[in-house]
Design a protein around this motif. Sequence first.
Motif, mmCIF file in Angstrom:
data_model
loop_
_atom_site.group_PDB
_atom_site.id
_atom_site.type_symbol
_atom_site.label_atom_id
_atom_site.label_comp_id
_atom_site.label_asym_id
_atom_site.label_seq_id
_atom_site.Cartn_x
_atom_site.Cartn_y
_atom_site.Cartn_z
ATOM 1 N N GLN B 5 -24.662 -50.527 17.639
ATOM 2 C CA GLN B 5 -24.509 -49.239 18.313
ATOM 3 C C GLN B 5 -23.167 -48.613 17.980
ATOM 4 O OE1 GLN B 5 -25.354 -50.409 22.333
ATOM 5 N NE2 GLN B 5 -26.769 -48.698 22.574
ATOM 6 N N LEU B 6 -22.137 -49.471 17.988
ATOM 7 C CA LEU B 6 -20.798 -48.986 17.711
ATOM 8 C C LEU B 6 -20.707 -48.409 16.303
ATOM 9 C CD1 LEU B 6 -17.900 -48.873 18.836
ATOM 10 C CD2 LEU B 6 -17.470 -51.008 17.648
ATOM 11 N N ASN B 7 -21.251 -49.180 15.314
ATOM 12 C CA ASN B 7 -21.218 -48.701 13.934
ATOM 13 C C ASN B 7 -21.933 -47.367 13.786
ATOM 14 O OD1 ASN B 7 -19.729 -50.729 12.911
ATOM 15 N ND2 ASN B 7 -21.455 -51.967 12.219
ATOM 16 N N ALA B 11 -20.295 -43.785 12.676
ATOM 17 C CA ALA B 11 -20.831 -43.046 11.532
ATOM 18 C C ALA B 11 -21.295 -41.660 11.951
ATOM 19 C CB ALA B 11 -21.987 -43.819 10.921
ATOM 20 N N LEU B 12 -21.887 -41.593 13.138
ATOM 21 C CA LEU B 12 -22.395 -40.314 13.639
ATOM 22 C C LEU B 12 -21.251 -39.327 13.854
ATOM 23 C CD1 LEU B 12 -25.294 -39.559 14.421
ATOM 24 C CD2 LEU B 12 -24.631 -39.889 16.787
ATOM 25 N N GLN B 16 -20.622 -35.875 11.796
ATOM 26 C CA GLN B 16 -20.515 -34.580 12.478
ATOM 27 C C GLN B 16 -19.221 -33.876 12.104
ATOM 28 O OE1 GLN B 16 -20.997 -35.861 16.480
ATOM 29 N NE2 GLN B 16 -23.092 -35.125 16.612
ATOM 30 N N ALA B 17 -18.124 -34.653 12.049
ATOM 31 C CA ALA B 17 -16.839 -34.052 11.708
ATOM 32 C C ALA B 17 -16.871 -33.457 10.313
ATOM 33 C CB ALA B 17 -15.727 -35.091 11.816
ATOM 34 N N VAL B 18 -17.479 -34.197 9.367
ATOM 35 C CA VAL B 18 -17.550 -33.700 7.993
ATOM 36 C C VAL B 18 -18.358 -32.405 7.942
ATOM 37 C CG1 VAL B 18 -18.464 -34.169 5.699
ATOM 38 C CG2 VAL B 18 -17.243 -35.938 6.925
ATOM 39 N N ARG B 65 -13.798 -39.378 7.812
ATOM 40 C CA ARG B 65 -13.894 -37.922 7.803
ATOM 41 C C ARG B 65 -13.000 -37.320 6.727
ATOM 42 N NH1 ARG B 65 -10.467 -34.212 11.766
ATOM 43 N NH2 ARG B 65 -10.286 -32.606 10.204
ATOM 44 N N LEU B 66 -11.740 -37.823 6.656
ATOM 45 C CA LEU B 66 -10.793 -37.281 5.685
ATOM 46 C C LEU B 66 -11.302 -37.458 4.263
ATOM 47 C CD1 LEU B 66 -7.988 -36.181 5.025
ATOM 48 C CD2 LEU B 66 -7.128 -38.498 5.155
ATOM 49 N N ILE B 67 -11.759 -38.691 3.949
ATOM 50 C CA ILE B 67 -12.186 -38.973 2.578
ATOM 51 C C ILE B 67 -13.439 -38.185 2.238
ATOM 52 C CG2 ILE B 67 -13.046 -40.788 1.063
ATOM 53 C CD1 ILE B 67 -11.167 -42.698 2.612
#
Lengths: 139, 177
Positions: B5-7, B11-12, B16-18, B65-67
């Motif tokens: 769940q954490l992973n 990832a979610l 979303q940020a990207v 997100r940055l990468i």
Amino acid sequence: MGNCLKMIKRWDIIIVTILVLISFLPFTIFSAVQAKNDRDPDRVNIAVISVNNKVVKRIVLTGSVKTRQFDVHMLGGDCNTIEVKNDQIRVKSADCPDQNCVLTGFISKPGQTIVCLPHRLVIEIKSNHAPSQEIIVSS
Amino acid sequence: MTKNQLNAYIALLAAQAVVISLFENAIPFPFAAAPGAKLGLANIITCMALYTLSTKDTLKVLTIRLILATLLGGTISTFMYSSAGIVLSFIGMWLVKKLGPDRVSLIGVSATGAILHNIGQLIVASWIAQTWTVLLYLPMLSFVGILAGIAIGVMANYLLNHVEKLHNYRALRELNE
């Protein structure tokens, strides 16, 4: 809207105020440094007069209270009359067709220039330690 | 939360940020007075990660997100600018959040993030241009930054309170602390 106001806590206001103040900090520091530079007694402005990229005359502007006037003659018999007065310099009269150099008027700060394109004459003011005033911003 | 769940949640959030930052790049620039100013919508995700995940996992979200955002719609120079901004704003937001939920709400946290992002970018810009005069541009950027930061704080607060899962995760996190 009521919910919105309710969620603001005291430290939010403190933090936002601090942030606004911080964002003006560089501005304050720069004006302080600038003011110090302007009062610096060691600073000397020099007007460099060049024709065809060759320096023909250097004049120390700082401390020139007396009015001085002289002519710069070019090869084809063209002539610019230059005047130095109260730490400032200008082209008083010229026999060039566009008279841009005369219309520029007095200059006194480091980095300022007077250009007479038809006569290929450039007057630039330099300082012995000039702070660069150029700001380049690109997005 | 189980490991899976954490992973999935990390990832979610990163995805979303990207998407949000790509979407923001596509919006034509809205503030004619201050070129370079951005809304920083991806800050919503950082706020939510900060309030629902541990510090280590928040850093994971930010790195991904940055990468990804750089690979999908950036250049080396935007990577340098935004990495400085992200590192600085994360440190600032983390410190402000340490003041505790009784003293500071999401508004303060996200406004700090917005301004420190601008400061980080301008520091890199002045290092590249080799002149500190670039920092004189800060008031213009931070004006937009503070307004956007406050709006994003309000928005993130609504999300945290009204999306059930986020609400639960936040409660879970506060229990673990």
